[in-house]
Enzyme design. Structure first.
Site, PDB file in Angstrom:
ATOM      1  N   GLU A  33      13.024   3.444   3.864  1.00 44.04           N
ATOM      2  CA  GLU A  33      14.016   2.364   3.694  1.00 44.04           C
ATOM      3  C   GLU A  33      13.545   1.085   4.367  1.00 44.04           C
ATOM      4  OE1 GLU A  33      16.047   2.728   1.077  1.00 44.04           O
ATOM      5  OE2 GLU A  33      16.852   4.524   2.015  1.00 44.04           O
ATOM      6  N   ASP A  36       9.712  -1.421   1.453  1.00 51.61           N
ATOM      7  CA  ASP A  36       9.058  -1.904   0.218  1.00 51.61           C
ATOM      8  C   ASP A  36       8.591  -3.348   0.334  1.00 51.61           C
ATOM      9  OD1 ASP A  36      11.713  -2.873  -0.006  1.00 51.61           O
ATOM     10  OD2 ASP A  36      11.939  -2.267  -2.113  1.00 51.61           O
ATOM     11  N   SER A  67      29.596  -6.947 -22.280  1.00 50.98           N
ATOM     12  CA  SER A  67      29.678  -5.839 -21.341  1.00 50.98           C
ATOM     13  C   SER A  67      30.856  -4.953 -21.703  1.00 50.98           C
ATOM     14  CB  SER A  67      29.845  -6.362 -19.909  1.00 50.98           C
ATOM     15  OG  SER A  67      30.306  -5.305 -19.084  1.00 50.98           O
ATOM     16  N   SER A 125      21.603   1.048  -7.278  1.00 49.85           N
ATOM     17  CA  SER A 125      20.745   0.187  -8.101  1.00 49.85           C
ATOM     18  C   SER A 125      21.243  -0.034  -9.527  1.00 49.85           C
ATOM     19  CB  SER A 125      19.311   0.726  -8.131  1.00 49.85           C
ATOM     20  OG  SER A 125      18.799   0.727  -6.836  1.00 49.85           O
ATOM     21  N   SER A 126      22.536  -0.329  -9.632  1.00 46.43           N
ATOM     22  CA  SER A 126      23.070  -0.674 -10.950  1.00 46.43           C
ATOM     23  C   SER A 126      22.413  -1.941 -11.486  1.00 46.43           C
ATOM     24  CB  SER A 126      24.586  -0.853 -10.878  1.00 46.43           C
ATOM     25  OG  SER A 126      24.913  -1.823  -9.903  1.00 46.43           O
ATOM     26  N   GLU A 159      15.574 -10.804  -9.683  1.00 45.36           N
ATOM     27  CA  GLU A 159      16.416 -10.774  -8.469  1.00 45.36           C
ATOM     28  C   GLU A 159      16.005 -11.890  -7.506  1.00 45.36           C
ATOM     29  OE1 GLU A 159      18.848  -8.645  -7.367  1.00 45.36           O
ATOM     30  OE2 GLU A 159      18.765  -7.038  -8.855  1.00 45.36           O
ATOM     31  N   ASP A 171      13.606  -0.485  -6.453  1.00 41.67           N
ATOM     32  CA  ASP A 171      14.662  -0.078  -7.389  1.00 41.67           C
ATOM     33  C   ASP A 171      14.222  -0.264  -8.838  1.00 41.67           C
ATOM     34  OD1 ASP A 171      15.855   0.040  -4.940  1.00 41.67           O
ATOM     35  OD2 ASP A 171      17.194  -1.664  -5.268  1.00 41.67           O
ATOM     36  N   TYR A 220      21.225  -7.746   4.875  1.00 39.30           N
ATOM     37  CA  TYR A 220      19.920  -7.346   4.329  1.00 39.30           C
ATOM     38  C   TYR A 220      18.861  -8.416   4.620  1.00 39.30           C
ATOM     39  CZ  TYR A 220      16.466  -5.774   0.853  1.00 39.30           C
ATOM     40  OH  TYR A 220      15.313  -5.365   0.222  1.00 39.30           O
TER      41      TYR A 220
HETATM   42  C1  GLA Z   1      17.612  -2.348  -1.659  1.00 39.33           C
HETATM   43  C2  GLA Z   1      16.502  -3.236  -2.214  1.00 39.33           C
HETATM   44  C3  GLA Z   1      15.169  -2.511  -2.177  1.00 39.33           C
HETATM   45  C4  GLA Z   1      14.879  -1.946  -0.791  1.00 39.33           C
HETATM   46  C5  GLA Z   1      16.091  -1.182  -0.247  1.00 39.33           C
HETATM   47  C6  GLA Z   1      15.914  -0.765   1.180  1.00 39.33           C
HETATM   48  O1  GLA Z   1      17.806  -1.248  -2.493  1.00 39.33           O
HETATM   49  O2  GLA Z   1      16.792  -3.615  -3.546  1.00 39.33           O
HETATM   50  O3  GLA Z   1      14.149  -3.370  -2.607  1.00 39.33           O
HETATM   51  O4  GLA Z   1      14.480  -2.956   0.086  1.00 39.33           O
HETATM   52  O5  GLA Z   1      17.286  -1.931  -0.350  1.00 39.33           O
HETATM   53  O6  GLA Z   1      14.968   0.225   1.275  1.00 39.33           O
END
Ligand code: GLA
Length: 384
Positions: A33, A36, A67, A125-126, A159, A171, A220
Site C-alpha cells: 500500500e 505504487d 449512467s 477502484s470503481s 486521474e 488500480d 492521500y
Molecule cells: C489508491 C490509489 C493507488 C494506490 C493506493 C494505495 O488506490 O489509486 O494508486 O496508491 O491508493 O496503495
C-alpha cells in the site's frame, strides 16, 4: 459473471443502435500500500465487481454518456472536448476521450451506456474500472487499440492530469491486466509483473467498513508528500534515490534524524512494505499461507501505526477477524482512511466468517457492513 444482455437492450432502447459491450473489474490489493507512486511493488487482484460499458457510433459528432447507476445523461461535442473536469461522474469517461485525443487519436461521436456494481467510494477502484472500460470501448471505435499496460498508464493519466487525483498505477493496471485465480505482483517501475496463484480453496472476503474513502481528499496527497519529503533527504545525501523504491532501511536510520518525524514514519512504512510485498508473493508461490498471513498482519500494523492510513473502524474490523476460524490474513486495503478490509479465508469457513465478522462489527458500531465473498477474477475484456 456479468451478463451483457441487459445493458445491451437498454442501450438499444435508448440510442436505437446495436452496441459492443465491454467489462472492467474493480480490485482489492492483498499487500503493497502506497508503494505504487514510489515505483515499488503491489500485489492486487481483480474482483467480481465490475463496470460494463456499451458503445455505438453516432453520425452527429456528439458524445452522449448515460449512467444507468445515476440515471443521468451528459452530452459533449467530439470536436470540442472539455479542457477541464467538472467534478461529476462524467469526468472519468470524458477524461479518457480527452487523453486519447491528446495521443493523436481521432475521437468520433458515440453513445456510451455505463452500468457498474463496484461499490462507490469504498476503495475498490470503481473509478479505475470506469476509465479502463471506457478506454476499451472508445478504442474499439477508433481502431487504435492499446496493450493492457499502455491502456492502464493512459487511464492513470486521466486521474492525474484530468480528474486531479494524484494516484499511482496500481488500480488501472490490475483492472486492465488481472488474471482469473491469480494475484499480480507488479513492479511499478517498469510495469513487469509476475502471476501469483491463489489456491482454489481460499476465498477473498471483502469487508466494507462503510466509512467513505476518497483519494481526491486531503489525506492521500498529504501522506504522499510526507513520504516523498523523506525520499528527497536521502537522495540529497547519496543520490540515486529518486523514489523510495531505491531507499533502504539503513538509509533511513542514517539520515532519519534530519526528517520530520512523520516523514520518517511514512517512509519506514513504504520501504518495509516493498519488502513485505515481494516476500508475500514468494510465500504464495511456495504455498506458505501462514507466512502470507503474517506479512498481511505486519502490513496492517505498519499502515495503521507508521503510515497512519487507517481509521478506528478499519482497525477494529481487522482485529475482530483475528480469532475467526479459517482466517489466513486480514488488513485494510486500498488508499486508506476508510473503505474495506481484505481477508484471505479458507473457503469452507468463508460464509460463517462473513456472518460473524458482520455481527461483531454491527454490535460495536451499529453499522451493518457489506461483506462480500469474492474470487480473483480476470481483467478487462469485450463481452460481446
Ligand atoms: C489508491 C490509489 C493507488 C494506490 C493506493 C494505495 O488506490 O489509486 O494508486 O496508491 O491508493 O496503495
Amino acid at each position: 459473471m456479468h451478463d451483457p444482455a441487459v445493458l445491451r437492450s437498454k442501450h438499444n432502447a435508448r440510442f436505437h443502435a446495436e452496441p459492443a459491450v465491454f467489462v472492467a473489474p474493480g480490485r482489492v490489493n492483498l499487500i503493497g500500500e502506497h508503494t505504487d507512486y514510489a515505483e515499488g511493488f503491489v500485489m492486487p487482484v481483480a474482483i467480481d465487481f465490475a463496470t460494463l460499458a456499451a458503445i455505438s457510433p453516432r453520425a452527429d459528432g456528439k458524445i452522449v454518456l448515460y449512467s444507468e447507476n445515476f440515471e443521468e445523461e451528459r452530452t459533449f461535442e467530439a470536436a470540442a472536448l472539455p479542457a477541464t473536469a467538472s467534478k461529476h461522474w462524467s469526468d472519468y469517461p470524458i477524461g479518457v476521450a480527452v487523453l486519447l485525443a491528446g495521443e493523436g487519436q481521432k475521437i468520433p461521436g458515440f453513445s456510451l451506456s455505463i452500468w457498474g456494481d463496484v461499490p462507490l467510494g469504498s476503495g475498490l477502484s470503481s473509478s479505475a474500472a470506469l476509465e479502463v472500460v471506457t478506454g476499451l470501448a472508445i478504442t474499439s471505435l477508433t481502431g487504435v487499440t492499446y496493450p493492457g499496460p499502455v491502456l492502464a498508464r493512459l487511464c492513470q493519466r486521466v486521474e492525474n492530469e484530468f480528474v486531479g487525483a494524484n494516484c499511482g498505477i496500481m488500480d488501472q493496471f490490475i483492472s486492465a491486466n488481472g488474471k482469473e485465480n491469480h494475484a499480480l505482483l507488479l513492479d511499478c517501475r517498469d510495469l513487469s509483473f509476475k502471476l501469483a496463484p491463489i489456491p482454489a480453496d481460499i476465498a477473498i472476503v471483502i469487508a466494507n467498513t462503510m466509512v467513505k474513502h476518497s483519494i481526491a481528499g486531503g489525506d492521500y496527497p498529504t501522506r504522499r508528500r510526507e513520504s516523498e519529503a523523506a525520499c528527497a533527504i536521502i537522495n540529497g545525501h547519496r543520490g540515486g534515490v529518486p523514489f523510495l523504491r531505491d531507499a533502504t532501511l539503513e538509509d533511513l536510520e542514517k539520515w532519519g534524524n534530519e526528517m520530520e518525524p512523520k516523514s520518517y514514519l511514512r517512509a519506514k512504512h513504504v520501504i518495509t512494505e516493498d519488502l513485505r510485498t515481494v516476500a508475500a508473493e514468494k510465500a504464495l508461490e511456495n504455498g506458505d499461507l501462514a507466512e502470507v498471513g503474517r506479512l498481511m498482519a505486519e502490513a496492517h500494523a505498519s499502515y495503521s501505526k507508521d503510515f497512519e492510513g487507517s481509521c478506528p473502524e478499519a482497525d477494529a474490523m481487522v482485529e475482530m477477524a483475528q480469532d475467526l476460524p479459517g482466517l489466513i490474513g486480514a488488513r485494510l486495503t486500498g488508499g486508506g482512511f476508510g473503505g474495506c478490509t481484505v481477508n484471505l479465508v479458507q473457503r469452507d469457513h468463508a460464509k460463517a466468517f462473513a456472518e460473524t465478522l458482520g455481527s461483531r462489527y454491527f454490535a460495536k458500531f451499529g453499522i451493518q457492513p457489506q461483506i462480500h465473498i469474492c474470487h480473483a477474477s480476470g481483467g478487462a475484456h469485450r463481452l460481446g
